[in-house]
Design a protein around this motif. Structure first.
Motif, PDB file in Angstrom:
ATOM      1  N   ALA A   1       7.390   6.354  -4.981  1.00  0.00           N
ATOM      2  CA  ALA A   1       8.284   6.140  -3.838  1.00  0.00           C
ATOM      3  C   ALA A   1       7.541   5.795  -2.557  1.00  0.00           C
ATOM      4  CB  ALA A   1       9.149   7.386  -3.618  1.00  0.00           C
ATOM      5  N   HIS A   2       6.286   6.170  -2.456  1.00  0.00           N
ATOM      6  CA  HIS A   2       5.513   5.892  -1.243  1.00  0.00           C
ATOM      7  C   HIS A   2       4.878   4.504  -1.242  1.00  0.00           C
ATOM      8  CE1 HIS A   2       5.794  10.278  -0.798  1.00  0.00           C
ATOM      9  NE2 HIS A   2       5.727  10.005   0.489  1.00  0.00           N
ATOM     10  N   MET A   3       4.884   3.833  -2.368  1.00  0.00           N
ATOM     11  CA  MET A   3       4.259   2.508  -2.457  1.00  0.00           C
ATOM     12  C   MET A   3       5.244   1.451  -1.973  1.00  0.00           C
ATOM     13  SD  MET A   3       1.334   1.502  -3.346  1.00  0.00           S
ATOM     14  CE  MET A   3       0.381   0.147  -3.921  1.00  0.00           C
ATOM     15  N   ARG A   4       4.807   0.615  -1.036  1.00  0.00           N
ATOM     16  CA  ARG A   4       5.664  -0.433  -0.499  1.00  0.00           C
ATOM     17  C   ARG A   4       4.902  -1.753  -0.437  1.00  0.00           C
ATOM     18  NH1 ARG A   4       9.001   3.113  -0.699  1.00  0.00           N
ATOM     19  NH2 ARG A   4      10.578   3.628   0.826  1.00  0.00           N
ATOM     20  N   TYR A   5       5.623  -2.822  -0.721  1.00  0.00           N
ATOM     21  CA  TYR A   5       5.071  -4.172  -0.601  1.00  0.00           C
ATOM     22  C   TYR A   5       5.871  -4.931   0.437  1.00  0.00           C
ATOM     23  CZ  TYR A   5       1.758  -3.589  -4.304  1.00  0.00           C
ATOM     24  OH  TYR A   5       0.674  -3.171  -5.034  1.00  0.00           O
ATOM     25  N   PHE A   6       5.187  -5.849   1.118  1.00  0.00           N
ATOM     26  CA  PHE A   6       5.791  -6.592   2.227  1.00  0.00           C
ATOM     27  C   PHE A   6       5.469  -8.079   2.099  1.00  0.00           C
ATOM     28  CE2 PHE A   6       4.763  -2.342   3.603  1.00  0.00           C
ATOM     29  CZ  PHE A   6       5.924  -1.927   4.222  1.00  0.00           C
TER      30      PHE A   6
ATOM     31  N   ALA B   1       6.528  -4.930  -6.671  1.00  0.00           N
ATOM     32  CA  ALA B   1       7.447  -3.828  -6.372  1.00  0.00           C
ATOM     33  C   ALA B   1       7.936  -3.188  -7.669  1.00  0.00           C
ATOM     34  CB  ALA B   1       8.612  -4.342  -5.535  1.00  0.00           C
ATOM     35  N   GLN B   2       8.215  -4.003  -8.662  1.00  0.00           N
ATOM     36  CA  GLN B   2       8.679  -3.468  -9.943  1.00  0.00           C
ATOM     37  C   GLN B   2       7.584  -2.659 -10.640  1.00  0.00           C
ATOM     38  OE1 GLN B   2      11.823  -3.577 -11.120  1.00  0.00           O
ATOM     39  NE2 GLN B   2      11.139  -2.255 -12.770  1.00  0.00           N
ATOM     40  N   GLN B   3       6.335  -3.100 -10.541  1.00  0.00           N
ATOM     41  CA  GLN B   3       5.220  -2.394 -11.172  1.00  0.00           C
ATOM     42  C   GLN B   3       4.990  -1.011 -10.571  1.00  0.00           C
ATOM     43  OE1 GLN B   3       1.665  -4.808 -11.037  1.00  0.00           O
ATOM     44  NE2 GLN B   3       2.749  -6.601 -11.808  1.00  0.00           N
ATOM     45  N   THR B   4       5.394  -0.828  -9.318  1.00  0.00           N
ATOM     46  CA  THR B   4       5.117   0.430  -8.618  1.00  0.00           C
ATOM     47  C   THR B   4       6.394   1.217  -8.323  1.00  0.00           C
ATOM     48  OG1 THR B   4       5.171  -0.689  -6.470  1.00  0.00           O
ATOM     49  CG2 THR B   4       3.024  -0.504  -7.557  1.00  0.00           C
ATOM     50  N   VAL B   5       7.470   0.915  -9.028  1.00  0.00           N
ATOM     51  CA  VAL B   5       8.770   1.529  -8.747  1.00  0.00           C
ATOM     52  C   VAL B   5       8.747   3.054  -8.899  1.00  0.00           C
ATOM     53  CG1 VAL B   5       9.734   1.300 -11.074  1.00  0.00           C
ATOM     54  CG2 VAL B   5      11.253   1.197  -9.092  1.00  0.00           C
TER      55      VAL B   5
ATOM     56  N   LEU C   1       7.959   8.592   3.688  1.00  0.00           N
ATOM     57  CA  LEU C   1       9.004   7.640   3.316  1.00  0.00           C
ATOM     58  C   LEU C   1       9.714   7.047   4.526  1.00  0.00           C
ATOM     59  CD1 LEU C   1      10.597   9.512   0.286  1.00  0.00           C
ATOM     60  CD2 LEU C   1       8.969   7.616   0.249  1.00  0.00           C
ATOM     61  N   THR C   2       9.502   7.634   5.694  1.00  0.00           N
ATOM     62  CA  THR C   2      10.226   7.196   6.884  1.00  0.00           C
ATOM     63  C   THR C   2       9.367   6.454   7.905  1.00  0.00           C
ATOM     64  OG1 THR C   2       9.836   9.343   7.912  1.00  0.00           O
ATOM     65  CG2 THR C   2      11.896   9.063   6.674  1.00  0.00           C
TER      66      THR C   2
ATOM     67  N   GLY D   1       0.827  -1.185   0.000  1.00  0.00           N
ATOM     68  CA  GLY D   1       0.000   0.000   0.000  1.00  0.00           C
ATOM     69  C   GLY D   1       0.866   1.242   0.000  1.00  0.00           C
ATOM     70  N   GLU D   2       0.204   2.371  -0.145  1.00  0.00           N
ATOM     71  CA  GLU D   2       0.913   3.640  -0.179  1.00  0.00           C
ATOM     72  C   GLU D   2       1.111   4.153   1.243  1.00  0.00           C
ATOM     73  OE1 GLU D   2       0.909   7.541  -3.034  1.00  0.00           O
ATOM     74  OE2 GLU D   2      -0.925   6.388  -2.822  1.00  0.00           O
ATOM     75  N   LEU D   3       2.347   4.500   1.570  1.00  0.00           N
ATOM     76  CA  LEU D   3       2.678   5.000   2.904  1.00  0.00           C
ATOM     77  C   LEU D   3       2.481   6.512   2.974  1.00  0.00           C
ATOM     78  CD1 LEU D   3       5.984   2.991   3.519  1.00  0.00           C
ATOM     79  CD2 LEU D   3       3.651   2.377   4.196  1.00  0.00           C
ATOM     80  N   THR D   4       2.242   7.012   4.189  1.00  0.00           N
ATOM     81  CA  THR D   4       2.048   8.450   4.363  1.00  0.00           C
ATOM     82  C   THR D   4       3.354   9.208   4.199  1.00  0.00           C
ATOM     83  OG1 THR D   4       2.288   8.198   6.755  1.00  0.00           O
ATOM     84  CG2 THR D   4       0.041   8.207   5.872  1.00  0.00           C
TER      85      THR D   4
END
Length: 78
Positions: free
Chosen positions: A60-65, A53-57, A22-23, A17-20
């Protein structure tokens, strides 16, 4: 019961999902989480994670886990 010839299932959840920021690990909108799926082993979960992860590179706020569900379900043997 499981067949003793089958490898042990070590379930892994891939989501993102998209993070609020980067930190921080705070998601912008919990209703918009992308649940990629549950996979029977780490290798297949990693393949799915890399693809997403590659699709959303470009975002910068999008992270997969990858969540090791087998450790949550059976913490003594995880």
């Amino acid at each position: 019961m499981t067949d003793s010839n089958e490898p042990k299932q070590l379930l892994h959840l891939v989501f993102g999902g998209e993070l609020t920021t980067l930190t921080d690990l705070q998601f912008r909108d919990l209703n918009d989480l992308d649940i990629v799926g549950i996979f029977p082993d780490y290798a297949s979960a990693l393949t799915a994670w890399k693809s997403k992860a590659q699709q959303t590179v470009d975002n910068a706020h999008m992270r997969y886990f990858i969540v090791h569900m087998h450790r949550l379900l059976d913490p003594q043997n995880g």
